[in-house]
Design a protein around this motif. Structure first.
Motif, mmCIF file in Angstrom:
data_model
loop_
_atom_site.group_PDB
_atom_site.id
_atom_site.type_symbol
_atom_site.label_atom_id
_atom_site.label_comp_id
_atom_site.label_asym_id
_atom_site.label_seq_id
_atom_site.Cartn_x
_atom_site.Cartn_y
_atom_site.Cartn_z
ATOM 1 N N GLY A 113 29.119 44.554 12.986
ATOM 2 C CA GLY A 113 29.366 46.013 13.114
ATOM 3 C C GLY A 113 30.288 46.516 12.010
ATOM 4 O O GLY A 113 30.027 47.987 11.808
ATOM 5 N N ARG A 114 31.072 45.543 11.396
ATOM 6 C CA ARG A 114 31.905 46.002 10.262
ATOM 7 C C ARG A 114 32.011 45.166 9.342
ATOM 8 O O ARG A 114 31.763 43.704 9.644
ATOM 9 N N THR A 121 41.362 37.162 4.316
ATOM 10 C CA THR A 121 42.736 36.945 3.683
ATOM 11 C C THR A 121 43.879 37.808 3.978
ATOM 12 O O THR A 121 45.165 37.644 3.557
ATOM 13 N N ARG A 122 43.472 38.964 4.617
ATOM 14 C CA ARG A 122 44.670 39.859 5.069
ATOM 15 C C ARG A 122 45.120 39.594 6.289
ATOM 16 O O ARG A 122 46.235 40.287 6.931
ATOM 17 N N ARG A 123 44.506 38.809 7.084
ATOM 18 C CA ARG A 123 44.737 38.181 8.442
ATOM 19 C C ARG A 123 46.010 37.466 8.550
ATOM 20 O O ARG A 123 46.181 36.342 8.108
ATOM 21 N N HIS A 124 47.273 37.832 9.001
ATOM 22 C CA HIS A 124 48.332 37.064 9.293
ATOM 23 C C HIS A 124 48.992 37.163 10.432
ATOM 24 O O HIS A 124 48.851 38.057 11.194
ATOM 25 N N SER A 125 49.598 35.811 11.124
ATOM 26 C CA SER A 125 50.511 36.225 12.375
ATOM 27 C C SER A 125 51.718 37.079 11.985
ATOM 28 O O SER A 125 52.231 36.597 10.923
ATOM 29 N N VAL A 274 41.178 44.966 10.540
ATOM 30 C CA VAL A 274 40.553 46.121 9.942
ATOM 31 C C VAL A 274 41.182 47.496 10.551
ATOM 32 O O VAL A 274 41.292 48.599 9.842
ATOM 33 N N HIS A 275 41.284 47.516 11.754
ATOM 34 C CA HIS A 275 42.006 48.657 12.256
ATOM 35 C C HIS A 275 43.503 48.785 12.276
ATOM 36 O O HIS A 275 43.981 49.490 12.769
#
Length: 335
Positions: A113-114, A121-125, A274-275
């Motif tokens: 969908g996206r 690489t931007r995803r972090h806890s 993304v959101h």
């Protein structure tokens, strides 16, 4: 038409994406191996990187491998290849957790969908306080649909459910804090400031986040109680009054379900990124059978809770170290 065999550069791109996935204590318990025909890549368990007290069944290891598999699927699209995944493809090789066939050309450039690739690489806890702004229903709906597409169920909790999960998570955290062996296991994955720059796994002190000044939000005490002597004091801040929580669950509770959970987790997390939505995984209650059982709401019917997710708006969280591709890919790589 069959695509050409994967090049060393292709394999390196795939392994780097897979290695960016989340895992319990950032243990990164995976290896990647090109398939014999050169048209795919295998995901294997790395038994040397288990967390046996916090994950006695191996569920967290499989969830981590499933998250890595989803990243491989996203990265495959960048190579113009259709990712066809097979879970647990060989009953005689239990360490082979998944196989990704990439022999066909891509049919849909955005099957999720996206475009999620940049979010890998931007995803972090984020272990910091979130604002009291709720994630909108429309965004939650996208996250629910993303989990469902991967064979898992994501449910946003009402206030009563949130309070029940808070109590169970705090209970589990308290039990762990009183268990010297479990404390030692968690501390073994901490990385102090003097070695953080050279670390390839684990949790740097800088990524531990803050403590809740009002003791309402039970963030994991990686440094233990009392804190590890080398751990810097964590600032006490005001967290959200009532965190927004979701639970990720499956109908059954087998290794294939854990792999699906990992794919759902990463798909949800990348989409949330993304959101601009932040996410924290709460695993504490999963580590004790009775608190895990208490997480489920009988009104929801049969199901097995796999993870609790805290979501919201706030700081993005700190990056954690990653193993180099040379350590995770069972093949020569080029630079």
């Amino acid at each position: 038409m069959t695509e050409p065999t994967l090049t060393p550069a292709d394999l390196r791109l795939l392994a780097a994406a897979g290695g960016a996935a989340p895992s319990l204590h950032n243990s990164q318990p995976w290896r990647f191996r090109p398939t014999e025909d050169g048209h795919g890549i295998d995901v294997l368990a790395d038994p040397a990187r288990t967390v046996p007290l916090a994950d006695p069944t191996g569920a967290a290891l499989h969830i981590a491998a499933g998250a890595a598999l989803f990243n491989l699927r996203v990265a495959a699209l960048r190579l113009g290849r259709e990712p066809a995944a097979q879970l647990l493809p060989d009953p005689d090789a239990p360490g082979l957790l998944a196989r990704l066939d990439l022999s066909a050309a891509v049919r849909d450039a955005e099957p999720f969908g996206r475009d999620l690739h940049a979010a890998i690489t931007r995803r972090h806890s984020s272990r910091q306080p979130f604002s009291n702004r709720d994630v909108p229903e429309a965004v939650l709906g996208e996250l629910v649909a993303a989990a469902e597409a991967e064979g898992a169920m994501l449910a946003a909790l009402e206030e009563s459910g949130v309070r029940r999960v808070l109590a169970l998570t705090a209970e589990a955290e308290d039990r762990t804090s009183q268990d010297p062996d479990r404390q030692a296991e968690a501390r073994a994955w901490l990385r102090s400031d003097d070695v953080a720059g050279e670390a390839v796994d684990g949790i740097p002190f800088a990524a531990l986040g803050s403590q809740d000044r009002d003791a309402r939000v039970p963030m994991r005490e990686f440094a233990g109680r009392p804190p590890h002597r080398d751990a810097p004091a964590r600032p006490a801040e005001r967290f959200e009054a009532l965190p927004q929580l979701c639970m990720l669950a499956t109908r059954t509770d087998r290794p294939a379900d854990w792999l699906r959970t990992g794919q759902a987790l990463e798909r949800v997390w990348l989409l949330a990124t993304v959101h601009g939505v932040r996410l924290t995984v709460w695993h504490q209650a999963m580590e004790w059978p009775d608190t895990r059982w208490g997480l489920r709401d009988p009104a929801d019917g049969p199901g097995h809770v796999q993870l609790v997710l805290r979501i919201g708006y706030g700081p993005p969280g700190s990056a954690t170290p990653r193993r180099p591709v040379e350590e995770t890919l069972d093949a020569p790589v080029t630079h």
